[in-house]
Structure formats: structure tokens, C-alpha cells
Design a protein around this motif. Sequence first.
Motif, mmCIF file in Angstrom:
data_model
loop_
_atom_site.group_PDB
_atom_site.id
_atom_site.type_symbol
_atom_site.label_atom_id
_atom_site.label_comp_id
_atom_site.label_asym_id
_atom_site.label_seq_id
_atom_site.Cartn_x
_atom_site.Cartn_y
_atom_site.Cartn_z
ATOM 1 N N ASP A 6 -3.805 -9.195 17.977
ATOM 2 C CA ASP A 6 -5.021 -9.192 17.163
ATOM 3 C C ASP A 6 -4.657 -8.758 15.746
ATOM 4 O O ASP A 6 -4.768 -7.577 15.401
ATOM 5 N N GLN A 7 -4.214 -9.702 14.932
ATOM 6 C CA GLN A 7 -3.722 -9.372 13.596
ATOM 7 C C GLN A 7 -4.777 -8.648 12.757
ATOM 8 O O GLN A 7 -4.511 -7.586 12.188
ATOM 9 N N LEU A 259 6.211 2.902 3.089
ATOM 10 C CA LEU A 259 5.189 3.467 2.200
ATOM 11 C C LEU A 259 4.579 2.428 1.270
ATOM 12 O O LEU A 259 3.366 2.416 1.051
ATOM 13 N N LYS A 260 5.404 1.556 0.728
ATOM 14 C CA LYS A 260 4.877 0.555 -0.203
ATOM 15 C C LYS A 260 3.855 -0.341 0.484
ATOM 16 O O LYS A 260 2.846 -0.749 -0.105
ATOM 17 N N GLN A 261 4.102 -0.645 1.749
ATOM 18 C CA GLN A 261 3.179 -1.501 2.495
ATOM 19 C C GLN A 261 1.784 -0.872 2.555
ATOM 20 O O GLN A 261 0.777 -1.578 2.522
ATOM 21 N N HIS A 269 0.272 -9.128 2.050
ATOM 22 C CA HIS A 269 1.029 -9.680 3.183
ATOM 23 C C HIS A 269 1.383 -8.566 4.171
ATOM 24 O O HIS A 269 1.947 -7.547 3.790
ATOM 25 N N TRP A 270 1.064 -8.771 5.463
ATOM 26 C CA TRP A 270 1.431 -7.801 6.495
ATOM 27 C C TRP A 270 2.454 -8.414 7.441
ATOM 28 O O TRP A 270 2.436 -9.624 7.693
ATOM 29 N N PRO A 271 3.345 -7.598 7.979
ATOM 30 C CA PRO A 271 4.374 -8.119 8.883
ATOM 31 C C PRO A 271 3.788 -8.686 10.163
ATOM 32 O O PRO A 271 2.658 -8.388 10.545
ATOM 33 N N THR A 272 4.585 -9.477 10.845
ATOM 34 C CA THR A 272 4.232 -9.987 12.168
ATOM 35 C C THR A 272 4.649 -8.947 13.210
ATOM 36 O O THR A 272 5.030 -7.830 12.877
ATOM 37 N N VAL A 273 4.610 -9.330 14.485
ATOM 38 C CA VAL A 273 5.087 -8.444 15.542
ATOM 39 C C VAL A 273 6.529 -8.765 15.923
ATOM 40 O O VAL A 273 7.054 -8.218 16.891
#
Length: 415
Positions: A6-7, A259-261, A269-273
Motif C-alpha cells: 500500500d504505497q 534524513l533527506k528523504q 519520490h519515495w523508494p519502492t519495497v
Amino acid sequence: MVAHWDQKGVIQKVKEDYQPKEDVLQASYDRLLTVIKEKIAEIQRQGPKFIPECDFTDVEANNGQVPEEVLQRVKDTGCLIIHNVIPDEEVLQRKKEIEDYWYGNQERLGVKARGVMNALGLFKLREHPNLVKCIVAANSLWHDPSGDVEWCPTKPMVYLDGCRIRNPGEEGGMLAHVDSGGIERWWHDEYKQCYKAVWEGKWEELDSYDVSYRTTSPLPTNKFFRAFQGWIAMSEAGQDKGTIRLCPMLKEQTAYYLLKQLLDKELKHWPTVHSMSLRNELFPLINDALVTIPDVQPGDYVLWHCDLGHSVEYTHNGEKDSSVAYIGASPMCPMNAEYLVRQHETFLKGGKGPDFVDRDGDGGPEADFTESRPAIDDLSDIGKKMMGFLPYEVNEDDDEKTREVTLKCNKILGF
């Protein structure tokens, strides 16, 4: 089955969890940036020489451990090159066997494969006694402060991965990224504890070699603990020859991308799994620190920590192919033993390893290969053991905890 998540819900939860800590994290991040910029200047000044190196004979002479003269540099940078691990003539023979298996089946099937995992030549490299000694040395860089973690660094387990055979001028680079999980570093209840010091605003206290939580956190597409990723060179490689680039400041770069995220409001942009992109427009300081490894030859072993950012050169202007066999360093632990049980099934089917099946949703073209497919009996006793096809011995000099872990893992494997 492809891993689903569930992104939207996960990202929202992460934002809610960390928002109350924003002031503390920002102060920590500000301190971090000053240190990182100083490190980048030194990395850029030294170039490939910044990457620590030693010879296999140095490991042997130090009772199978990373030599003292490079030990702290390895811990700080998160990477190491060990030269002359496997004789070059033997590596080149294994490479030919891999090519025969890869291209022979590809020609027969008309299926283009990016790489293969199940060539017998790959297994012969994975089970080479010299390489196993290097894997143990790498595993032993980690420690268990609590004394409660069920693991054994001196009894490695093998994670089936592929290989790369890249001809001169051939495209095939990769942007900067980090594997062994992505957004799980922020939201997974156990895995995020690996970075507890960062979340408390104390990045300086981050211990990247604390094995706690690493061996008990199976992730959606990373269910095996690789202490280090790595590869054995099957060709010469070096700057501008289509090889790997590393970000050799382990603690600092880890705290930076974590931290930057959270703190950069422009970062959408968010990372995947599976992994997380560290491309330049997202994390410019990671890319400023990337450096191509020093020259290596067939039989040299390149290792990098599972949290370390890395990329692959997009240009390959060498005169020969740039080829590697991906072989990481992983210890015995119950989570890895459980993965081996699933890996038994994929191996017998001739397909990709479980993590790759979960990520991609299929076994890949190798499942249809029949020519020269290895069987269990083709492996040495060392290879069978690391694959979980033979039980691990309980040795006389094993302490009580090691014996308990060994017996538990053997039971998981069916012995």
C-alpha cells in the motif's frame, strides 16, 4: 507472486510518524551536511585510491580476518577489494562454462537473458574455498552488542544471484541506488530499528555493523540478510571500463539518504519495497562522492556493505568485456535458513532465486534451460552445505550459542 504494498498508506504513515521529530532531525541533518562535504572533498582528491584494498594472502596471514592495517578504513568506507582470491586461469575457465550455459541455451531457445544464476561455473566460484574464507572475514566485521542474536558469521549461507558479461561499448550502466530494502527503512517495525540512532537525531552514533534486527526482518522482496553485496571479477575492470562505483562513506551517506528523504519538502519520490534510487536529482551528495573502484583482475573480490550506495558506469571504453559473478557475504541465521528452503525449490526448477521471483513474478528464462543445468550432486560438499543440501557440522570449538544456532538452522533445513 509479485510483492504488493500500500504505497500511499505507507508513505502517509511514515510522514505522520516522523513529523513530531522534525526539529531534532533537522539539527542532526545540518551537522551531517558539514561532515559530508568535507568527506566528499577528500574522496574526490584521492579518487579510486580511497577504496581500501588488500591481498588474499593478507587475510590468510591474519587468521582469516580483514588485515588490521585496513580494518578501520573498511568499516568507515563500507567497502573492500581483496585481490588474488581465485587464480585467474580458474576464473576464466568458469567464465567460459558460464558463457556456454548462458549463450548455448539462449541460442537454442531464442530467449534473450540478461544474466544467469544457475550455471555450474557460477556454483564453482561460489563454493571456492578461498572465496568462502573471504566471506567469513567479511561476515566477521559485524557484531552483536546484545549477545542475543541468533547468527553465526563463520558458517556462511549462499544467496543465488546472477552475473554480468558486458562487451566493450555496450550499454548497461545503472544509476546510483541502494539495495536490501527501500521504504522499509522508515516504516518496517523491526528493520527501521537498524537506524535507531538516526531517528533519534544522533546520526554520529549509528553502528552500521550491528547485526541486531538484520537477521529477523524479512522484507517483501529481501528475505535474506546479505551483510555485504559483492562480486568476483571475471575480467579486468577499472575506471571507464563499465564497472562499479561506490560511495565510500558508509555512516554519513546512510544518514544522508535517510534524513533527506524526510526533511526535503521538494523530494516527492519515495523508494519502492525492493531498493531505493539515489539518482543525482534526488541525492546529489551521494553522487558527488561516487568513485570508480581501483583496477581489478580476474579472481579479485569486490565487497560493499548492504546499505552502501553504488552505481555502474554507463560508458565501457575498455578493450575487453567487463564481467562479474555476483556473490555476496552472508552468515548463518534462521531467517537465511528459511530462505534456503525456498531457494531449494527454485534451484531444482532452474529458475531465479526467491527474492527475484517475488519481485518479478516469474522464474525467468532459465526455468526453460535444459543444457548443462547443474544438479545437487554437481556441487562440492562446501557448496551443498552453503545451499542447505547438507547439514552444518557442530564443531568441538563452537561455543554453546553457535551450537544452538547451528542445530536450529539444520532443523529448518530438514536435518
